[in-house]
Design a protein around this motif. Structure first.
Motif, mmCIF file in Angstrom:
data_model
loop_
_atom_site.group_PDB
_atom_site.id
_atom_site.type_symbol
_atom_site.label_atom_id
_atom_site.label_comp_id
_atom_site.label_asym_id
_atom_site.label_seq_id
_atom_site.Cartn_x
_atom_site.Cartn_y
_atom_site.Cartn_z
ATOM 1 N N LEU A 1 1.043 -1.332 0.195
ATOM 2 C CA LEU A 1 -0.217 -0.200 0.003
ATOM 3 C C LEU A 1 1.186 1.310 -0.480
ATOM 4 C CD1 LEU A 1 -2.557 -1.358 2.505
ATOM 5 C CD2 LEU A 1 -3.007 -0.673 -0.125
ATOM 6 N N LEU A 2 1.700 1.027 0.656
ATOM 7 C CA LEU A 2 2.634 2.739 1.004
ATOM 8 C C LEU A 2 3.544 2.211 -0.921
ATOM 9 C CD1 LEU A 2 3.959 4.798 2.460
ATOM 10 C CD2 LEU A 2 5.603 2.948 3.075
ATOM 11 N N ARG A 3 4.427 1.577 -1.118
ATOM 12 C CA ARG A 3 5.029 1.601 -2.754
ATOM 13 C C ARG A 3 3.265 2.205 -3.684
ATOM 14 N NH1 ARG A 3 4.188 -1.295 -7.412
ATOM 15 N NH2 ARG A 3 6.219 -1.416 -8.858
ATOM 16 N N SER A 4 2.238 1.040 -3.895
ATOM 17 C CA SER A 4 1.823 2.496 -3.780
ATOM 18 C C SER A 4 0.729 3.682 -4.064
ATOM 19 C CB SER A 4 -0.202 1.204 -3.978
ATOM 20 O OG SER A 4 -1.027 1.992 -4.478
ATOM 21 N N ALA A 5 0.786 4.481 -2.974
ATOM 22 C CA ALA A 5 0.990 5.419 -2.854
ATOM 23 C C ALA A 5 1.488 6.492 -3.240
ATOM 24 C CB ALA A 5 0.955 5.824 -1.399
ATOM 25 N N TYR A 6 3.200 6.202 -3.454
ATOM 26 C CA TYR A 6 3.795 6.674 -4.077
ATOM 27 C C TYR A 6 3.786 6.663 -5.563
ATOM 28 C CZ TYR A 6 6.383 7.823 0.195
ATOM 29 O OH TYR A 6 7.005 8.584 1.084
ATOM 30 N N LEU A 7 3.205 5.289 -5.866
ATOM 31 C CA LEU A 7 3.508 5.164 -7.715
ATOM 32 C C LEU A 7 1.856 5.688 -8.126
ATOM 33 C CD1 LEU A 7 4.699 3.894 -10.014
ATOM 34 C CD2 LEU A 7 3.230 1.883 -9.569
ATOM 35 N N SER A 8 0.600 5.760 -7.138
ATOM 36 C CA SER A 8 -0.076 6.470 -7.458
ATOM 37 C C SER A 8 -0.253 7.501 -7.876
ATOM 38 C CB SER A 8 -1.189 6.254 -6.952
ATOM 39 O OG SER A 8 -1.718 5.055 -6.923
ATOM 40 N N SER A 9 0.653 8.458 -7.161
ATOM 41 C CA SER A 9 0.693 9.958 -7.004
ATOM 42 C C SER A 9 1.331 10.627 -8.342
ATOM 43 C CB SER A 9 1.739 10.216 -5.898
ATOM 44 O OG SER A 9 1.133 10.335 -4.534
ATOM 45 N N LEU A 10 2.446 9.090 -8.447
ATOM 46 C CA LEU A 10 4.026 9.828 -9.631
ATOM 47 C C LEU A 10 3.025 9.568 -10.815
ATOM 48 C CD1 LEU A 10 6.996 8.270 -8.745
ATOM 49 C CD2 LEU A 10 6.987 10.470 -9.072
ATOM 50 N N GLN A 11 2.032 8.432 -11.377
ATOM 51 C CA GLN A 11 1.278 8.391 -12.321
ATOM 52 C C GLN A 11 0.085 9.432 -12.137
ATOM 53 O OE1 GLN A 11 -0.023 4.565 -11.424
ATOM 54 N NE2 GLN A 11 1.684 3.276 -12.917
ATOM 55 N N LEU A 12 -0.039 9.814 -11.461
ATOM 56 C CA LEU A 12 -1.686 11.403 -11.539
ATOM 57 C C LEU A 12 -0.865 11.970 -12.180
ATOM 58 C CD1 LEU A 12 -4.140 12.043 -11.305
ATOM 59 C CD2 LEU A 12 -3.711 12.031 -8.455
ATOM 60 N N ALA A 13 0.408 12.841 -11.353
ATOM 61 C CA ALA A 13 1.017 13.468 -12.183
ATOM 62 C C ALA A 13 1.872 13.729 -13.356
ATOM 63 C CB ALA A 13 2.569 13.788 -11.066
ATOM 64 N N ALA A 14 1.986 12.129 -13.461
ATOM 65 C CA ALA A 14 2.414 12.186 -15.432
ATOM 66 C C ALA A 14 1.304 12.484 -16.139
ATOM 67 C CB ALA A 14 3.111 10.741 -14.993
ATOM 68 N N SER A 15 -0.261 11.444 -15.663
ATOM 69 C CA SER A 15 -1.534 11.755 -16.278
ATOM 70 C C SER A 15 -1.626 13.602 -16.771
ATOM 71 C CB SER A 15 -2.952 11.007 -15.850
ATOM 72 O OG SER A 15 -3.159 11.332 -14.653
ATOM 73 N N GLN A 16 -1.666 14.619 -15.242
ATOM 74 C CA GLN A 16 -2.022 15.436 -15.446
ATOM 75 C C GLN A 16 -0.845 16.722 -16.452
ATOM 76 O OE1 GLN A 16 -4.719 16.919 -14.198
ATOM 77 N NE2 GLN A 16 -5.150 14.253 -15.015
ATOM 78 N N GLY A 17 0.433 15.646 -16.934
ATOM 79 C CA GLY A 17 1.241 16.653 -18.499
ATOM 80 C C GLY A 17 1.781 17.480 -17.197
ATOM 81 N N LEU A 18 2.165 17.192 -15.511
ATOM 82 C CA LEU A 18 3.298 18.094 -14.738
ATOM 83 C C LEU A 18 4.283 16.998 -14.645
ATOM 84 C CD1 LEU A 18 0.805 17.567 -11.462
ATOM 85 C CD2 LEU A 18 0.934 19.304 -13.440
ATOM 86 N N LYS A 19 5.639 17.658 -14.319
ATOM 87 C CA LYS A 19 6.970 17.634 -14.422
ATOM 88 C C LYS A 19 7.640 17.345 -13.311
ATOM 89 C CE LYS A 19 6.617 17.483 -19.260
ATOM 90 N NZ LYS A 19 6.279 16.062 -19.749
ATOM 91 N N SER A 20 7.053 17.535 -11.811
ATOM 92 C CA SER A 20 8.014 17.643 -11.095
ATOM 93 C C SER A 20 7.325 17.970 -9.589
ATOM 94 C CB SER A 20 8.354 19.120 -10.576
ATOM 95 O OG SER A 20 8.256 20.206 -10.874
ATOM 96 N N ILE A 21 7.277 16.964 -9.271
ATOM 97 C CA ILE A 21 6.925 16.719 -7.406
ATOM 98 C C ILE A 21 7.403 16.515 -6.740
ATOM 99 C CG2 ILE A 21 6.989 13.655 -8.251
ATOM 100 C CD1 ILE A 21 3.369 13.954 -7.141
ATOM 101 N N ALA A 22 7.533 17.559 -4.982
ATOM 102 C CA ALA A 22 7.711 16.834 -4.072
ATOM 103 C C ALA A 22 7.227 15.871 -3.153
ATOM 104 C CB ALA A 22 7.206 18.528 -3.562
ATOM 105 N N PHE A 23 7.137 14.259 -2.569
ATOM 106 C CA PHE A 23 6.840 14.075 -1.949
ATOM 107 C C PHE A 23 7.525 14.297 -0.480
ATOM 108 C CE2 PHE A 23 6.220 11.562 -5.083
ATOM 109 C CZ PHE A 23 5.448 10.875 -5.079
ATOM 110 N N PRO A 24 6.055 14.088 0.901
ATOM 111 C CA PRO A 24 6.863 14.109 2.325
ATOM 112 C C PRO A 24 7.441 12.185 2.872
ATOM 113 C CG PRO A 24 4.630 14.155 2.258
ATOM 114 C CD PRO A 24 4.861 14.176 0.993
ATOM 115 N N ALA A 25 8.255 12.161 3.875
ATOM 116 C CA ALA A 25 7.925 10.856 3.939
ATOM 117 C C ALA A 25 6.462 10.395 4.315
ATOM 118 C CB ALA A 25 8.787 10.241 5.345
#
Ligand code: ADP
Length: 185
Positions: free
Chosen positions: A97-121
């Motif tokens: 589930l933790l991996r999925s939280a990171y991966l879903s966020s990256l995939q959602l950003a990419a699907s919106q055409g975003l190029k940079s993203i910042a994560f907390p822990a």
């Protein structure tokens, strides 16, 4: 600390994620998207009430998934709200589930055409995920993503305190060393 991976960059910084200027910052939200303490509270305080109004319309987000709102008054134009798992000993699918939280966020950003993203822990505060394990999962997911896809140019981990930063830095070093070994063997 910074690493070039394929065509992308992965950066670790110590700091407050509400000040990040990436296209999106990620919120470690809860599944009702109701705001709360920790990084969630900080993002809503800094971003203003319009983010919560959008969250209410969306209604909720299952653990391991992600939704997107605008960034309100933040420098980042978007907030991606993801829900990490509550740590309950490690045998309740937490790692997946933790991996999925990171991966879903990256995939959602990419699907919106975003190029940079910042994560907390994600999940390492109130949700109690052991820090070293959480850092490994976070970084492995990011490194694998940059290796496999070129749609996100910059992934930053914005870590709130020195200890979290040091643990992430040690895990990233280990991951990159393993990568070098597997490449040359
Ligand atoms: P969770 O409920 O997912 O555990 P928390 O917000 O309690 O989320 O904690 C997640 C991580 O975010 C912790 O390492 C905490 O120290 C960190 N954190 C809290 N405030 C901020 C902030 N303003 N910027 C970046 N990280 C933050």
């Amino acid at each position: 600390m910074e690493a070039r991976i394929n065509q992308g960059t992965l950066t670790l910084v110590e700091g407050d994620i509400t000040r990040e200027e990436t296209d999106a910052i990620v919120n470690a939200a809860n599944s009702r998207l109701m705001g709360g303490a920790g990084v969630d509270g900080a993002i809503h305080r800094a971003g203003g009430p319009s983010i919560m109004a959008e969250c209410r319309k969306i209604g909720g987000c299952p653990t391991g998934q992600a939704v997107i709102t605008t960034g309100g008054n933040l420098k980042a134009k978007h907030v991606i709200h993801t829900v990490g798992p509550i740590y309950q000993g490690g045998n309740r699918g937490e790692a997946h589930l933790l991996r999925s939280a990171y991966l879903s966020s990256l995939q959602l950003a990419a699907s919106q055409g975003l190029k940079s993203i910042a994560f907390p822990a994600i999940s390492t505060g109130i949700y109690g995920y052991p820090l070293t394990e959480a850092a490994h999962i976070a970084l492995k997911t990011a490194v694998d993503y940059l290796r496999e896809r070129a749609d996100i140019a910059l992934i930053r981990f914005c870590l709130f305190d020195r200890r979290t930063y040091e643990i992430f830095a040690a895990e990233l070093k280990k991951l990159l060393e393993q990568e070098t070994v597997s490449k040359s063997s």
